[in-house]
Write a protein that holds these residues in place. Structure first.
Motif, PDB file in Angstrom:
ATOM      1  N   HIS A  46      83.244  15.664  50.472  1.00  0.00           N
ATOM      2  CA  HIS A  46      82.417  16.222  52.116  1.00  0.00           C
ATOM      3  C   HIS A  46      81.641  17.661  51.934  1.00  0.00           C
ATOM      4  O   HIS A  46      82.012  18.615  50.656  1.00  0.00           O
ATOM      5  N   GLY A  52      81.458  21.485  61.883  1.00  0.00           N
ATOM      6  CA  GLY A  52      82.432  20.028  60.916  1.00  0.00           C
ATOM      7  C   GLY A  52      83.847  20.375  60.803  1.00  0.00           C
ATOM      8  O   GLY A  52      84.165  21.249  62.585  1.00  0.00           O
ATOM      9  N   ASN A  53      84.415  19.512  61.332  1.00  0.00           N
ATOM     10  CA  ASN A  53      86.050  19.257  61.234  1.00  0.00           C
ATOM     11  C   ASN A  53      86.812  20.067  60.060  1.00  0.00           C
ATOM     12  O   ASN A  53      86.498  19.633  59.130  1.00  0.00           O
ATOM     13  N   TYR A  54      87.418  20.473  60.371  1.00  0.00           N
ATOM     14  CA  TYR A  54      88.770  21.489  59.456  1.00  0.00           C
ATOM     15  C   TYR A  54      89.867  21.782  59.681  1.00  0.00           C
ATOM     16  O   TYR A  54      90.454  21.525  61.010  1.00  0.00           O
ATOM     17  N   THR A  60      71.747  10.475  64.547  1.00  0.00           N
ATOM     18  CA  THR A  60      72.982  10.903  64.778  1.00  0.00           C
ATOM     19  C   THR A  60      73.371  10.572  66.048  1.00  0.00           C
ATOM     20  O   THR A  60      74.352  10.497  66.639  1.00  0.00           O
ATOM     21  N   SER A 103      87.891  17.981  57.196  1.00  0.00           N
ATOM     22  CA  SER A 103      88.018  16.687  56.740  1.00  0.00           C
ATOM     23  C   SER A 103      86.481  15.987  57.319  1.00  0.00           C
ATOM     24  O   SER A 103      86.277  15.076  57.607  1.00  0.00           O
ATOM     25  N   SER A 104      85.448  17.107  57.086  1.00  0.00           N
ATOM     26  CA  SER A 104      84.144  16.238  57.427  1.00  0.00           C
ATOM     27  C   SER A 104      83.256  17.181  56.610  1.00  0.00           C
ATOM     28  O   SER A 104      83.280  18.290  56.164  1.00  0.00           O
ATOM     29  N   ASP A 105      82.741  16.906  56.686  1.00  0.00           N
ATOM     30  CA  ASP A 105      81.001  17.721  56.172  1.00  0.00           C
ATOM     31  C   ASP A 105      80.902  19.239  56.965  1.00  0.00           C
ATOM     32  O   ASP A 105      81.072  19.341  57.828  1.00  0.00           O
ATOM     33  N   CYS A 106      80.747  20.718  57.161  1.00  0.00           N
ATOM     34  CA  CYS A 106      81.308  21.851  57.960  1.00  0.00           C
ATOM     35  C   CYS A 106      80.032  22.474  56.733  1.00  0.00           C
ATOM     36  O   CYS A 106      79.000  22.483  55.999  1.00  0.00           O
ATOM     37  N   LYS A 158      75.565  23.063  65.863  1.00  0.00           N
ATOM     38  CA  LYS A 158      75.772  21.675  66.330  1.00  0.00           C
ATOM     39  C   LYS A 158      75.184  22.215  67.411  1.00  0.00           C
ATOM     40  O   LYS A 158      75.561  22.778  68.322  1.00  0.00           O
ATOM     41  N   GLU A 191      89.226  15.317  48.655  1.00  0.00           N
ATOM     42  CA  GLU A 191      90.423  15.778  50.398  1.00  0.00           C
ATOM     43  C   GLU A 191      91.368  16.499  49.613  1.00  0.00           C
ATOM     44  O   GLU A 191      92.121  16.943  48.623  1.00  0.00           O
TER      45      GLU A 191
END
Length: 341
Positions: A3, A55-57, A230, A86-89, A203, A21
């Motif tokens: 990520h 992002g997600n984390y 997007t 768990s994603s780009d941040c 975001k 990961e």
């Protein structure tokens, strides 16, 4: 899967790292030789606290409340020693890049195309290598002016991830960069430093209001291309203000985004009284209440200092406080560390 993590430091420097990961941001940064603030690395001291802007984390549950309270967590604060993306941040780091033993990235580019737009602006397109630094839509770089020992700062008008990047440069009589670009030939080499700046698209959770003054349009073209790729569920309204009719450039490109983005619309405004343009005056005179959403919006503003000051005063006069307000002032032919558009 790796990520991409953008680390935005207080001095405007942005560095991208790759987080493996299951790897924490702190470990990924150290692996990239960036010393993010830390003490215990066990979720106890809170020294590594930063703000996740997108992002997600996962933060797990191996930290104590004294290090990160629930209210802080709800406001996007994270402990990088516990944060597993768990994603780009995008992460805002409350320290200068030099404190973290990193700094600006330098990279090379070659001139690909130069396009003149009246006597108002020049579009400069450059080709870069595959390993050129990434950037966030809205950010800028410093471009060294060959043979001068000086640089000028320009926002990307292209979207991240492309090997051909572009800039919108204001034509200035006897301007150092605009004179050089006016004579530039394909294949000529340039050195760039960056990316830089805290003016970038966050975001999108609320309606957006984009306010562009002159060649301050450039970062919004990067943002619009990103949104076109997007998708944008929120309404996006842009007001593009200039001094003269001839200063209205790349309007057809904005019109193309209006066709791609169902929730996007824009207007243009010309300040010069002698103009035949249907909307004359300042951007603040063409900002109806409905586009302000009673303050439930994110405002992005890029323009000369008087425009920025006028917009801020307008919000105060209207009693409107945007949920977030991001702005960048620029002055033509600015010295180092100031923004030149």
């Amino acid at each position: 899967m790796n990520h991409s993590i953008a680390l935005n430091f207080e001095d405007g420097v942005t560095r991208f790292i790759q987080c493996r990961e299951g790897e924490t941001v702190l470990d990924a940064a150290y692996r990239s030789r960036i010393n993010l603030p830390m003490d215990c690395s066990d979720g106890v001291c809170g020294t590594c606290k930063c703000r996740a802007e997108s992002g997600n984390y996962d933060l797990g549950d191996d930290y104590i409340d004294d290090a990160l309270g629930e209210d802080e967590k709800d406001n996007g604060l994270v402990l990088t020693c516990q944060m597993v993306p768990s994603s780009d941040c995008v992460i805002a780091v409350p320290a200068d890049s030099t404190v973290c033993k990193t700094g600006n990235a330098k990279f090379n580019a070659t001139v690909a195309r130069v396009e003149q737009h009246n006597d108002a602006a020049i579009v400069l397109e450059l080709d870069v290598a595959d390993d050129a630094p990434a950037f966030l839509p809205g950010q800028y770089v410093n471009i060294d002016v060959p043979g001068s020992g000086q640089h000028r700062s320009y926002s990307f008008s292209s979207a991240p991830g492309e090997r051909r990047i572009s800039f919108l440069i204001k034509r200035i009589p006897d301007g150092l960069m605009s004179d050089w670009v006016g004579k530039a030939q394909p294949g000529q080499a340039l050195e760039l430093t960056g990316p830089l700046g805290s003016f970038y698209l966050r975001k999108v959770d609320r309606p957006l209001l984009f306010l562009a003054g002159g060649t301050g349009l450039a970062p919004f073209l990067s943002m619009l291309e990103t949104l076109a790729r997007t998708g944008a569920d929120q309404p996006v309204h842009m007001i593009y203000g200039v001094t003269r009719d001839a200063d209205l450039v790349l309007v057809e490109q904005i019109e193309a985004y209006a066709a791609k983005l169902p929730n996007f619309n824009f207007i243009t405004v010309v300040a010069e009284g002698a103009s035949a343009h249907p909307r004359k005056g300042w951007v603040t005179q063409h900002m109806p209440a409905e586009v302000l959403h009673d303050g439930n919006l994110d405002v992005y503003l890029c323009g000369p200092p008087p425009m920025v000051d006028a917009v801020r005063k307008h919000f105060d006069d209207c009693g409107v406080t945007p949920a977030s307000f991001h702005y960048e002032k620029f002055t033509p032919n600015a010295p180092a560390r100031d923004k030149a558009a």
